[in-house]
Design a protein around this motif. Sequence first.
Motif, short mmCIF file in Angstrom:
data_model
loop_
_atom_site.label_atom_id
_atom_site.label_comp_id
_atom_site.label_asym_id
_atom_site.label_seq_id
_atom_site.Cartn_x
_atom_site.Cartn_y
_atom_site.Cartn_z
N ARG A 151 -19.38 -31.70 -42.33
CA ARG A 151 -18.36 -31.64 -43.34
C ARG A 151 -17.27 -30.80 -42.90
N ILE A 152 -17.41 -29.87 -41.95
CA ILE A 152 -16.48 -28.98 -41.56
C ILE A 152 -15.68 -29.15 -40.09
N ASN A 153 -16.43 -29.90 -39.36
CA ASN A 153 -16.14 -30.34 -37.97
C ASN A 153 -14.61 -30.81 -38.03
N HIS A 154 -13.86 -30.09 -37.23
CA HIS A 154 -12.49 -30.58 -36.72
C HIS A 154 -12.35 -30.45 -35.41
N PRO A 155 -13.00 -31.45 -34.40
CA PRO A 155 -12.76 -31.19 -33.10
C PRO A 155 -11.16 -31.17 -32.75
N LYS A 156 -10.71 -30.56 -31.51
CA LYS A 156 -9.49 -30.43 -31.17
C LYS A 156 -9.26 -31.24 -29.81
N ILE A 157 -8.03 -31.66 -29.57
CA ILE A 157 -7.83 -32.58 -28.54
C ILE A 157 -7.13 -31.38 -27.21
N PHE A 158 -7.54 -31.78 -25.96
CA PHE A 158 -6.87 -30.95 -25.27
C PHE A 158 -5.38 -31.21 -24.80
N ILE A 159 -4.61 -30.12 -24.86
CA ILE A 159 -2.96 -30.18 -24.80
C ILE A 159 -2.81 -29.53 -23.49
N PRO A 160 -2.14 -30.19 -22.33
CA PRO A 160 -1.87 -29.52 -21.35
C PRO A 160 -0.51 -28.72 -21.37
N CYS A 161 -0.59 -27.77 -20.47
CA CYS A 161 0.53 -26.64 -20.41
C CYS A 161 1.92 -27.62 -20.07
N THR A 162 1.80 -28.38 -19.39
CA THR A 162 2.93 -29.19 -18.97
C THR A 162 2.74 -30.71 -18.42
N ASN A 163 3.54 -31.60 -18.49
CA ASN A 163 3.20 -32.98 -17.89
C ASN A 163 3.85 -33.06 -16.63
N GLU A 164 4.40 -32.03 -16.06
CA GLU A 164 5.17 -32.34 -14.65
C GLU A 164 4.07 -32.05 -13.51
N SER A 165 4.31 -32.74 -12.66
CA SER A 165 3.41 -32.57 -11.40
C SER A 165 3.93 -31.22 -10.70
N ASP A 166 2.94 -30.67 -9.96
CA ASP A 166 3.27 -29.61 -9.14
C ASP A 166 4.11 -29.64 -8.13
N LEU A 167 5.32 -28.86 -8.02
CA LEU A 167 6.32 -28.83 -6.94
C LEU A 167 5.60 -28.11 -5.74
N ILE A 168 4.86 -27.10 -6.04
CA ILE A 168 4.32 -26.23 -4.87
C ILE A 168 2.73 -26.41 -5.03
N THR A 169 2.20 -26.56 -4.05
CA THR A 169 0.80 -26.79 -4.00
C THR A 169 0.18 -25.63 -3.17
N VAL A 170 -1.00 -25.29 -3.07
CA VAL A 170 -1.64 -24.17 -2.39
C VAL A 170 -2.86 -24.80 -1.66
N HIS A 171 -2.95 -24.48 -0.40
CA HIS A 171 -4.35 -24.73 0.36
C HIS A 171 -4.78 -23.72 1.22
N TYR A 172 -5.80 -23.49 1.54
CA TYR A 172 -6.30 -22.48 2.49
C TYR A 172 -6.40 -22.91 3.94
N ASP A 173 -5.66 -22.24 4.86
CA ASP A 173 -5.98 -22.64 6.39
C ASP A 173 -7.09 -21.70 6.91
N ASN A 174 -8.07 -22.40 7.21
CA ASN A 174 -9.23 -21.60 7.53
C ASN A 174 -9.16 -21.06 9.21
N ILE A 175 -8.20 -21.67 9.79
CA ILE A 175 -7.87 -21.08 11.29
C ILE A 175 -7.03 -19.51 11.16
N PHE A 176 -6.04 -19.65 10.35
CA PHE A 176 -5.16 -18.67 10.26
C PHE A 176 -5.97 -17.66 8.97
N ASN A 177 -6.91 -18.23 8.18
CA ASN A 177 -7.41 -17.45 7.01
C ASN A 177 -6.34 -16.74 6.39
#
Length: 649
Positions: free
Chosen positions: A71-97
């Motif tokens: 009777r009280i259940n009101h599930p929420k829908i996930f809302i993203p913080c932005t719809n823009e794709s990432d201009l900058i992404t991060v990955h880790y270089d295992n050679i240079f650490n």
Amino acid sequence: MGRFVLTYFKRLVVCFLIVILIYLLTTLTPRDKEKFEISVRKNRGEEKKYYVKSGKCEMPYVDPFNDEFTRINHPKIFIPCTNESDLITVHYDNIFNQYVLHINEEVLHKLTESKSNNFSCFYQKIIYGQSPDYYDKIGEKTKLTQDYLVPLNVEGMLVDCRTADEKRILQKDAFVFIQYQKSPQNLNVKDRKASVIMYGIDTVSRTNIRRMMPMVYEFLKSPGWYEMMGYNKVADNSFPNIFAMLTGLSPESAEEQVCNTDIDGCLDKIPFIWKEFKNEGYLTAYAEDEEISNTFNYMKPGFGVRPTDYYFRPFLTALENETVIQYNTGSLMKYCLGRRLANSYIFDYCRQFMQRFVADRPIWGMFWSNHFSHDDFFMLSAMQHKILNDLLNFEKDGAFEHTIMIFFSDHGARFGPLMYMKESFLEERLPMMFIYLPPWFREKYPQYVQALSQNQHRLSSNFDVYNTLKHILNIEEVLEDTQWAYDCPDCQSLFYPLPENRSCSDAGISEPYCTCHNYKEIKAEPWTWRLADLVVDRINKYLKLNNIQDLCSDLTLKVVNSTEQWMEEIDGDVDRPKGMRYYHTKFQVHQNMAEYFATVLYNRDTEELKVNVELISRINMYGTDSECVNNKIHKLYCVCLSKLRTLEK
């Protein structure tokens, strides 16, 4: 012949029904399965189901999807913080650490609405100063080039990308890094101890994980996971419950044995478990996602010395001050910090910590999230895919091959709609607690696995978890001088079989928080009103005793919502004076409609009352009602005179 045809037809119908039943059971959602199983049990007339059932503890199972909740259940829908794709992404270089920042040209062209690369990106280092709890300043601008190697001395940064003429902002972002450091030369990887990661979410009960995050719950039923279904909190709110788990102490005992945790400098002296892990060669980390409501900073002084090797809080303070904030709807909690969920920073920090080190050396870390769950338990439903994806990413990284993971909460909902349900007492006091053991650990220590499995349906507490962490440090041989949980001499590691006939007092759980006993609601009578009125009087005396009566209004009883009595014979209870019985009373006062729940000892004939005011729960949000006082316990009982609304008759 006719009888044969009839018998054949009956068998055909039965087979058809079995096929339909099997199909339904394999296609039902977790929620529908649970409802179906409960319905079957009811039709069979089976006895009431329990999480724990012994001579001293009957902890009832709660149907997550009962009619009250529906009777009280009101599930929420996930809302993203932005719809823009990432201009900058991060990955880790295992050679240079080192971390590498990559500029996505496709996203760039979309943002600039051209095919040219006329843009400029800069970052500013987040610099922390003398205080480990706050950032000091933001550094000078440094230009970013394509596939930029992040210097090892940069643990956090703010990024700003603009058009070449700097007239238009393309995207702002922020990143926090777990920078690599070499393992000590004397580290024996072959005989090293298990890593431990504690991944926690505020305000998630055992029942609510089932109803709000069924997909996460299904994942947590995978091999290697053990649910502590008899796990019972030991205190009211986050700080004392987490404190007990990390120190084996209550704040009151800490004040007697070490120092007052409300005083500057005290938390640096407290024997937190991470100090012992550090002494045993572990790398340590700690992170939370809310600056104001942070466990060690909300009405607490915080740390004067960096508590762990990797400590997220100074970066959190920078993010909350330097990025655009979006709040949860109807909540004081910050939902987005810049382009990302506040929780995402915590998960990324945890994941980086494991990616950098877990395969090479032992690590201990606690990563705590409360921004989406503390004020609105329905938000759990919106976040279940996010949390499930976190766990799946840990699995994909191979972290579970090395790590004991504790996926847990501090307590259930303490205010809001769930507090008006019959099971509210259980909801508040039974937080989720899941423990994962990696394959190598299960193979090497079958006796500990067997004990943990057995303990799933036995009463346990925060102090047992503390002892388990101590046990992991001495997994081969427990030392004679090992200091177990101070506030629970009878508690033990969850890797040892817990006594089947264990009581709440054995587990360090006081009666106001104990879920083992059979309380039944009783009919409203004049004495039940008198009982609640006496409790209100004790609260008023408490305000005077703490010299805040000039700031806080006297409370007056408005209505008694329910009274419950412990039904069992309790003559063996040494703490119960003759003629007194335990009661629960739930009531509301006139002042700002504040609502309370108390566990008391009461003699109906003599009106003798025993109650610890500081264990009385406030079960609706006090918000700004108590902003005139700073003590977090006083806030529960204070309705500031300056905030007093017109009394309702």
